[in-house]
Motif scaffolding. Structure first.
Motif, mmCIF file in Angstrom:
data_model
loop_
_atom_site.group_PDB
_atom_site.id
_atom_site.type_symbol
_atom_site.label_atom_id
_atom_site.label_comp_id
_atom_site.label_asym_id
_atom_site.label_seq_id
_atom_site.Cartn_x
_atom_site.Cartn_y
_atom_site.Cartn_z
ATOM 1 N N ALA A 1 -68.297 -19.193 57.940
ATOM 2 C CA ALA A 1 -69.116 -20.399 57.928
ATOM 3 C C ALA A 1 -68.583 -21.470 58.882
ATOM 4 O O ALA A 1 -69.351 -22.146 59.556
ATOM 5 C CB ALA A 1 -69.191 -20.959 56.502
ATOM 6 N N LEU A 2 -67.257 -21.599 58.948
ATOM 7 C CA LEU A 2 -66.677 -22.712 59.710
ATOM 8 C C LEU A 2 -66.078 -22.289 61.040
ATOM 9 O O LEU A 2 -65.800 -23.126 61.905
ATOM 10 C CB LEU A 2 -65.595 -23.403 58.877
ATOM 11 C CG LEU A 2 -65.977 -23.827 57.457
ATOM 12 C CD1 LEU A 2 -64.827 -24.581 56.818
ATOM 13 C CD2 LEU A 2 -67.240 -24.679 57.459
ATOM 14 N N GLY A 3 -65.869 -20.963 61.220
ATOM 15 C CA GLY A 3 -65.123 -20.476 62.388
ATOM 16 C C GLY A 3 -65.714 -20.886 63.725
ATOM 17 O O GLY A 3 -64.983 -21.281 64.639
ATOM 18 N N GLY A 4 -67.029 -20.805 63.843
ATOM 19 C CA GLY A 4 -67.662 -21.144 65.116
ATOM 20 C C GLY A 4 -67.418 -22.595 65.508
ATOM 21 O O GLY A 4 -67.056 -22.893 66.648
ATOM 22 N N GLY A 5 -67.575 -23.488 64.548
ATOM 23 C CA GLY A 5 -67.366 -24.902 64.816
ATOM 24 C C GLY A 5 -65.921 -25.223 65.148
ATOM 25 O O GLY A 5 -65.627 -26.032 66.028
ATOM 26 N N VAL A 6 -64.996 -24.549 64.436
ATOM 27 C CA VAL A 6 -63.573 -24.788 64.700
ATOM 28 C C VAL A 6 -63.212 -24.314 66.109
ATOM 29 O O VAL A 6 -62.551 -25.029 66.867
ATOM 30 C CB VAL A 6 -62.698 -24.074 63.641
ATOM 31 C CG1 VAL A 6 -61.233 -24.093 64.044
ATOM 32 C CG2 VAL A 6 -62.869 -24.736 62.282
ATOM 33 N N PRO B 1 -58.237 -33.042 65.126
ATOM 34 C CA PRO B 1 -58.538 -31.835 64.342
ATOM 35 C C PRO B 1 -60.041 -31.558 64.272
ATOM 36 O O PRO B 1 -60.837 -32.480 64.386
ATOM 37 C CB PRO B 1 -57.979 -32.159 62.949
ATOM 38 C CG PRO B 1 -57.805 -33.628 62.911
ATOM 39 C CD PRO B 1 -57.644 -34.096 64.310
ATOM 40 N N PRO B 2 -60.400 -30.289 64.072
ATOM 41 C CA PRO B 2 -61.809 -29.900 64.051
ATOM 42 C C PRO B 2 -62.597 -30.634 62.969
ATOM 43 O O PRO B 2 -62.051 -30.973 61.921
ATOM 44 C CB PRO B 2 -61.761 -28.404 63.735
ATOM 45 C CG PRO B 2 -60.388 -27.973 64.086
ATOM 46 C CD PRO B 2 -59.496 -29.147 63.873
ATOM 47 N N VAL B 3 -63.875 -30.869 63.249
ATOM 48 C CA VAL B 3 -64.763 -31.532 62.289
ATOM 49 C C VAL B 3 -64.688 -30.871 60.918
ATOM 50 O O VAL B 3 -64.645 -31.551 59.891
ATOM 51 C CB VAL B 3 -66.220 -31.479 62.800
ATOM 52 C CG1 VAL B 3 -67.184 -32.029 61.754
ATOM 53 C CG2 VAL B 3 -66.350 -32.260 64.101
ATOM 54 N N ALA B 4 -64.614 -29.543 60.887
ATOM 55 C CA ALA B 4 -64.636 -28.820 59.616
ATOM 56 C C ALA B 4 -63.434 -29.158 58.746
ATOM 57 O O ALA B 4 -63.466 -28.974 57.536
ATOM 58 C CB ALA B 4 -64.690 -27.311 59.861
ATOM 59 N N SER C 1 -72.224 -22.605 76.739
ATOM 60 C CA SER C 1 -71.171 -21.803 76.104
ATOM 61 C C SER C 1 -70.701 -22.442 74.797
ATOM 62 O O SER C 1 -70.389 -21.731 73.839
ATOM 63 C CB SER C 1 -70.003 -21.528 77.047
ATOM 64 O OG SER C 1 -69.620 -22.647 77.762
ATOM 65 N N MET C 2 -70.682 -23.768 74.720
ATOM 66 C CA MET C 2 -70.318 -24.396 73.441
ATOM 67 C C MET C 2 -71.369 -24.091 72.372
ATOM 68 O O MET C 2 -71.036 -23.854 71.214
ATOM 69 C CB MET C 2 -70.151 -25.912 73.608
ATOM 70 C CG MET C 2 -68.891 -26.314 74.340
ATOM 71 S SD MET C 2 -67.392 -25.552 73.657
ATOM 72 C CE MET C 2 -66.969 -24.397 74.948
ATOM 73 N N GLY C 3 -72.637 -24.070 72.757
ATOM 74 C CA GLY C 3 -73.680 -23.685 71.813
ATOM 75 C C GLY C 3 -73.480 -22.265 71.310
ATOM 76 O O GLY C 3 -73.519 -22.001 70.106
ATOM 77 N N VAL C 4 -73.240 -21.359 72.241
ATOM 78 C CA VAL C 4 -73.109 -19.947 71.869
ATOM 79 C C VAL C 4 -71.856 -19.714 71.030
ATOM 80 O O VAL C 4 -71.872 -18.997 70.022
ATOM 81 C CB VAL C 4 -73.097 -19.057 73.130
ATOM 82 C CG1 VAL C 4 -72.837 -17.611 72.762
ATOM 83 C CG2 VAL C 4 -74.424 -19.189 73.870
ATOM 84 N N ILE C 5 -70.730 -20.339 71.439
ATOM 85 C CA ILE C 5 -69.480 -20.162 70.676
ATOM 86 C C ILE C 5 -69.657 -20.661 69.247
ATOM 87 O O ILE C 5 -69.221 -20.021 68.287
ATOM 88 C CB ILE C 5 -68.315 -20.892 71.380
ATOM 89 C CG1 ILE C 5 -67.865 -20.075 72.593
ATOM 90 C CG2 ILE C 5 -67.150 -21.122 70.426
ATOM 91 C CD1 ILE C 5 -66.822 -20.768 73.445
ATOM 92 N N GLY D 1 -69.451 -17.636 66.966
ATOM 93 C CA GLY D 1 -67.992 -17.592 66.760
ATOM 94 C C GLY D 1 -67.592 -17.207 65.344
ATOM 95 O O GLY D 1 -66.654 -16.445 65.137
ATOM 96 N N GLY D 2 -68.321 -17.743 64.360
ATOM 97 C CA GLY D 2 -67.980 -17.447 62.971
ATOM 98 C C GLY D 2 -68.119 -15.967 62.664
ATOM 99 O O GLY D 2 -67.263 -15.366 62.011
ATOM 100 N N GLY D 3 -69.183 -15.355 63.165
ATOM 101 C CA GLY D 3 -69.384 -13.926 62.932
ATOM 102 C C GLY D 3 -68.319 -13.077 63.619
ATOM 103 O O GLY D 3 -67.891 -12.059 63.077
#
Lengths: 215, 215, 215
Positions: free
Chosen positions: B41-46, B56-59, B122-126, B130-132
């Protein structure tokens, strides 16, 4: 922060041993064994420093941690049989490491003015268990902490205890409380072989029966 | 940004369910299932926040995302059978998640004054995939997005649509366009089971014939 | 830095080919093959930039590296048979890549005013071997550098040679020394098939005998 350094080095040595042993079991070459030892010892701290933006990571600025890990891995390679006989010592040192890494990680968040409870606890836990997760990723194992025993939970409760006591007692005492709480929970969990429940679907249970203990 | 938050939470819940289901299939313990749910759930955003130096990351700063993921994983564990019956709902939510994560990720780059097209996309795609990828790495699978169906391509086209429309319409509309484009492409791809081609060497083809459908 | 750019692109192309070939062997779809090619080509530099806090990473700011990797992966996919016949060219290019990535990585640390020897060498090595490690992680292999041949050691000695010569000769000469040293060590190691020792426990040795050459 001088006595706590002793604990830090105990933790680093224990982590490097655990990484090296996994590497040897996986038939990595000497370089791979060293890499795995170093990654296990330093990985949690590096991850935490990336997360809090404390770059370059402490582990790269102070090479002493690297060289201790390196030497530990080398010695583990050379004295493999003697090392494997020290299982109890390794387990105790590993619990010390979990405790001290958690304390140092949570403390790092606080000293970088990140004092939201969730951030402090997660930095403690990431520092505590990050090295082991990196080790398992690199060794193509599903992370050990996802599968066995109360490992991360000890780190979580330890980090919470640091957060709660941080303004009540001198900071260094708060670190020792965290170290102690984490250590005790971890050792009790190993001693009584306490684990989280594992979910089994009906299908998987019957599949398990069919194939016995393959896996 | 309040209505879009609803979509964000739909995405987080869908991602946490997908991570938890993989964890349960891999026989992780409850803690591992939660970790995998949260990481998905959080991996992509991190990952995105690390890439753009937003640390630190928003998450980690806004624990609400963490706690929603945590609760979702717990509920998935408790109501496994009911959850697996909701395959269509999960698929739709997952496509919403892909869309909204892509939109939020591309938007994050732009609000941090990184407006080069490649960076924004690339930020959109990551953020979107990224979470998956993290879920599959931790679960010792080859990332799903590398193997099956038009997943990342939906995210890429969605992020492009955000970039193109960002200065033409109000920003929030641009986010919804991205969400909608990504969602539609993804749902069509699932519905018509569209995939990228897979390369087969002669050797592998004959090997496949020999061993039937193992693997 | 213009002639060295030629070497950088040789390195990126070699890395993208190596990633793509692994992806095709693992039966990834076209998108997966491209991802693996790009990750191998750019991964080391991205890791280094994260470590030194140089965010967003150069590879995201200058999309040319991405597009060269992308095209290389596509061409590898299209001309698979021709590519696999070029094993010697690929090996030589890969050694050039290892050398130039190491030089550029160590140089990046120095130009960001991080001139502690350990930091410089580790940034060189991370840039040199990081892409390959990422490729293997994503492809569910134990990293190749942990298992076979003198790969990382060439990068380590190369980075050291850059650090030692950096203030003695013009910087660009120092980069070429690093490239040359790394390249020569790597090529000799491949030519004479030099490897690090692998540890075998008694148990594993007997197991190997039983099961012959499986695995």
């Amino acid at each position: 922060m001088t006595v706590i350094n002793v604990f830090i080095f105990i933790g680093i040595i224990a982590a490097a041993i655990s990484g090296s042993l996994v590497g040897m079991k996986k038939q990595l070459d000497l370089f791979g064994v060293i890499c795995l030892g170093v990654a296990t010892a330093l990985g949690g701290g590096v991850l935490r420093d990336i997360m809090i933006g404390n770059l370059p990571p402490v582990a790269l600025i102070q090479p002493i941690y690297f060289f201790v890990s390196l030497c530990t891995s080398l010695l583990t390679w050379l004295f493999y049989k003697k090392v494997t006989k020290l299982q109890n010592v390794i387990m105790i040192s590993d619990a010390v490491g979990l405790g001290v890494f958690t304390a140092v990680g949570a403390n790092a968040a606080l000293t970088h003015h990140m004092n939201a409870p969730f951030l402090v606890v997660s930095m403690g836990v990431i520092t505590g268990i990050g090295g082991g997760i990196l080790r398992d990723l690199l060794a193509k194992d599903i992370p050990y902490v996802f599968r066995k025993e109360i490992y991360a939970i000890a780190s979580i409760i330890g980090a919470m205890s640091l957060f709660i006591t941080y303004d009540l007692v001198p900071h260094i005492i708060s670190l020792y409380i965290c170290l102690f709480v984490t250590f005790i929970i971890r050792v009790i969990a190993v001693k009584y072989n306490m684990n989280f429940p594992v979910f089994k679907t009906d299908m998987e249970i019957s599949k398990d029966k069919e194939k016995g203990m393959q896996n």
